[in-house]
Design a protein around this motif. Structure first.
Motif, PDB file in Angstrom:
ATOM      1  N   ILE A   1      47.033  66.403  44.684  1.00  0.00           N
ATOM      2  CA  ILE A   1      46.215  66.639  43.227  1.00  0.00           C
ATOM      3  C   ILE A   1      44.744  66.719  43.266  1.00  0.00           C
ATOM      4  CG2 ILE A   1      45.362  65.334  41.445  1.00  0.00           C
ATOM      5  CD1 ILE A   1      47.653  63.175  41.427  1.00  0.00           C
ATOM      6  N   THR A   2      44.079  67.334  44.572  1.00  0.00           N
ATOM      7  CA  THR A   2      42.591  67.227  44.704  1.00  0.00           C
ATOM      8  C   THR A   2      42.930  69.253  45.240  1.00  0.00           C
ATOM      9  OG1 THR A   2      43.528  66.697  46.729  1.00  0.00           O
ATOM     10  CG2 THR A   2      41.721  64.998  45.429  1.00  0.00           C
TER      11      THR A   2
ATOM     12  N   GLY B   1      52.570  62.392  40.484  1.00  0.00           N
ATOM     13  CA  GLY B   1      52.064  61.804  41.475  1.00  0.00           C
ATOM     14  C   GLY B   1      52.571  60.411  40.994  1.00  0.00           C
TER      15      GLY B   1
ATOM     16  N   GLU C   1      38.273  61.810  48.664  1.00  0.00           N
ATOM     17  CA  GLU C   1      38.793  60.791  47.395  1.00  0.00           C
ATOM     18  C   GLU C   1      40.157  60.115  48.508  1.00  0.00           C
ATOM     19  OE1 GLU C   1      40.116  59.899  44.622  1.00  0.00           O
ATOM     20  OE2 GLU C   1      39.134  61.428  43.267  1.00  0.00           O
TER      21      GLU C   1
ATOM     22  N   LEU D   1      50.600  65.526  37.536  1.00  0.00           N
ATOM     23  CA  LEU D   1      50.217  63.615  37.365  1.00  0.00           C
ATOM     24  C   LEU D   1      50.578  62.678  37.965  1.00  0.00           C
ATOM     25  CD1 LEU D   1      46.757  64.820  35.406  1.00  0.00           C
ATOM     26  CD2 LEU D   1      46.389  64.748  38.006  1.00  0.00           C
TER      27      LEU D   1
ATOM     28  N   LEU E   1      42.530  60.049  39.515  1.00  0.00           N
ATOM     29  CA  LEU E   1      42.554  59.228  41.386  1.00  0.00           C
ATOM     30  C   LEU E   1      41.771  58.038  41.440  1.00  0.00           C
ATOM     31  CD1 LEU E   1      43.792  62.298  43.004  1.00  0.00           C
ATOM     32  CD2 LEU E   1      44.947  60.770  42.715  1.00  0.00           C
TER      33      LEU E   1
ATOM     34  N   SER F   1      50.409  61.938  47.275  1.00  0.00           N
ATOM     35  CA  SER F   1      50.138  62.728  45.670  1.00  0.00           C
ATOM     36  C   SER F   1      48.239  62.922  45.694  1.00  0.00           C
ATOM     37  CB  SER F   1      49.877  61.099  44.232  1.00  0.00           C
ATOM     38  OG  SER F   1      51.262  60.883  44.670  1.00  0.00           O
ATOM     39  N   ILE F   2      47.518  61.767  46.422  1.00  0.00           N
ATOM     40  CA  ILE F   2      45.744  62.506  47.033  1.00  0.00           C
ATOM     41  C   ILE F   2      46.367  63.539  46.573  1.00  0.00           C
ATOM     42  CG2 ILE F   2      43.871  61.762  47.540  1.00  0.00           C
ATOM     43  CD1 ILE F   2      44.882  59.049  48.330  1.00  0.00           C
TER      44      ILE F   2
ATOM     45  N   TRP G   1      52.500  56.794  44.778  1.00  0.00           N
ATOM     46  CA  TRP G   1      51.754  56.437  43.464  1.00  0.00           C
ATOM     47  C   TRP G   1      50.754  55.541  45.400  1.00  0.00           C
ATOM     48  CZ3 TRP G   1      48.064  55.050  39.931  1.00  0.00           C
ATOM     49  CH2 TRP G   1      47.914  53.180  39.656  1.00  0.00           C
ATOM     50  N   GLN G   2      49.529  55.602  44.424  1.00  0.00           N
ATOM     51  CA  GLN G   2      48.414  55.151  45.352  1.00  0.00           C
ATOM     52  C   GLN G   2      48.952  55.416  46.687  1.00  0.00           C
ATOM     53  OE1 GLN G   2      48.207  50.892  45.238  1.00  0.00           O
ATOM     54  NE2 GLN G   2      46.722  51.708  43.059  1.00  0.00           N
TER      55      GLN G   2
ATOM     56  N   TRP H   1      42.809  54.359  40.608  1.00  0.00           N
ATOM     57  CA  TRP H   1      44.041  54.462  40.570  1.00  0.00           C
ATOM     58  C   TRP H   1      43.957  53.326  41.677  1.00  0.00           C
ATOM     59  CZ3 TRP H   1      48.222  57.974  43.019  1.00  0.00           C
ATOM     60  CH2 TRP H   1      48.096  58.976  41.745  1.00  0.00           C
TER      61      TRP H   1
END
Length: 350
Positions: free
Chosen positions: A239-240, A225, A286, A222, A133, A235-236, A230-231, A136
């Motif tokens: 994933i975290t 995501g 993040e 991933l 991440l 997604s952040i 994207w961005q 990105w």
């Protein structure tokens, strides 16, 4: 040249060829205002080529949000790589090399007995997603950026499939097909021996079949995501929560998880606290990182409580034994936790 190397070169060549073609199509579409007037308009009006913005130009348009240090990073990248496509290729290579280095470090430590394989597996789990991440915001705003970024998890997925014995074994491990008679066993055994360090580092039992379950699903999340968010905060968050939350829950639970939850013999109160604290800290870091580069717009104090709430709810989902209820691998924590986290992000982080 290895198969992964040929794959990277083929994808990069295709993107270099298709990128100008996409822009040319965009320019031509602007003239599509009617058959009778098209020639006259083309003679009277000149349409400039739509410029793709690199990282520095993107930050210049959002200076009230972007942090000064992030602007300095962006300007340095723009000086070295002024072309957005070159910038995205470089960031992709950074992601590929970084992911390989991170995995190699813990694979070798576990292979030579310098660290418990169970601990190394979860360290890889905790770090792979958040480190990916971090790259990105370094990509440009070009439409090719997510396509190039998706190469990183794609290569990792292919490595896992190779280490696990091929596509047939992968589908069987994921529950899509029934395990059948092995074909080409000698070749598969040889490949698994070559990837024994990888298997040792990321599997619980050291069996190659296991890398095609949780670790492969992790890599596919991933990839999702990049392609699906994207961005974006969705997604952040997903994933975290999957990486830091679920990973630290296992590490903390193994070390200090003496007191178990009444309804579970394998889940501890300490592990759940580790999930909440780890996921909250990494997710907040993040979000602030993306915010500093002007990709998100909020104040830190506006989302602290929402981040903690999301972590609490995801930790609760991790406690539910959904793998005994849902078919196949749909009940895996690497599926349920990011799925719930993504929905919560859409609801709370607008």
């Amino acid at each position: 040249m290895s198969g992964n190397g040929r794959l990277i070169l083929t994808l990069l060549f295709a993107l270099c060829v298709l990128d100008p073609a996409c822009e040319a199509f965009t320019n031509l579409s602007k003239y599509n205002v009617g058959q009778g007037r098209r020639t006259a308009i083309k003679q009277q009006i000149s349409y400039p080529r739509p410029a793709r913005r690199n990282l520095f130009s993107r930050l210049k348009s959002s200076l009230p949000v972007a942090a000064p240090w992030a602007e300095n990073i962006a300007s340095s990248i723009a000086q070295v790589l002024p072309d957005p496509l070159a910038q995205d290729v470089a960031c992709t290579m950074l992601g590929v090399v970084g992911a390989g280095a991170w995995l190699a470090i813990w694979s070798n430590l576990a292979k030579y007995g310098m660290i418990d394989p169970k601990v190394s597996r979860k360290i890889v789990h905790c770090g792979s997603g958040p480190l990916f991440l971090l790259t990105w915001p370094l990509f440009s705003s070009s439409h090719t950026a997510p396509l190039l970024a998706s190469i990183v998890p794609t290569i990792n997925a292919l490595r896992l499939v190779s280490a696990g014995g091929g596509v047939g074994r992968t589908l069987s491990a994921l529950g899509f097909t029934q395990a059948g008679e092995e074909e080409g066993r000698g070749e598969s055994d040889g490949r698994r021996r070559r990837d024994s360090g990888l298997v040792t580092a990321i599997s619980r039992s050291g069996r190659s079949e296991e890398v095609m379950q949780g670790p492969l699903i992790y890599t596919l999340v991933l990839l999702w995501g990049v392609v699906g968010g994207w961005q974006q905060a969705m997604s952040i968050t997903a994933i975290t929560q999957m990486a830091a939350g679920d990973g630290l829950a296992d590490i903390v639970g193994r070390r200090w998880g003496v007191v178990k939850w009444p309804w579970s013999d394998s889940k501890s109160i300490a592990g759940s606290l580790g999930f909440v604290v780890g996921a909250s800290v990494v997710m907040m870091a993040e979000l602030l990182w993306f915010n500093a580069f002007g990709l998100l717009s909020f104040k830190g104090t506006e989302v602290y409580d929402k981040v903690i709430l999301i972590s609490l709810l995801c930790a609760a989902v991790e406690l539910i034994p959904l793998d005994k209820v849902l078919p196949g691998r749909l009940g895996d924590d690497n599926v349920t936790v990011p799925a719930v986290a993504a929905v919560l992000a859409l609801l709370l982080l607008r």
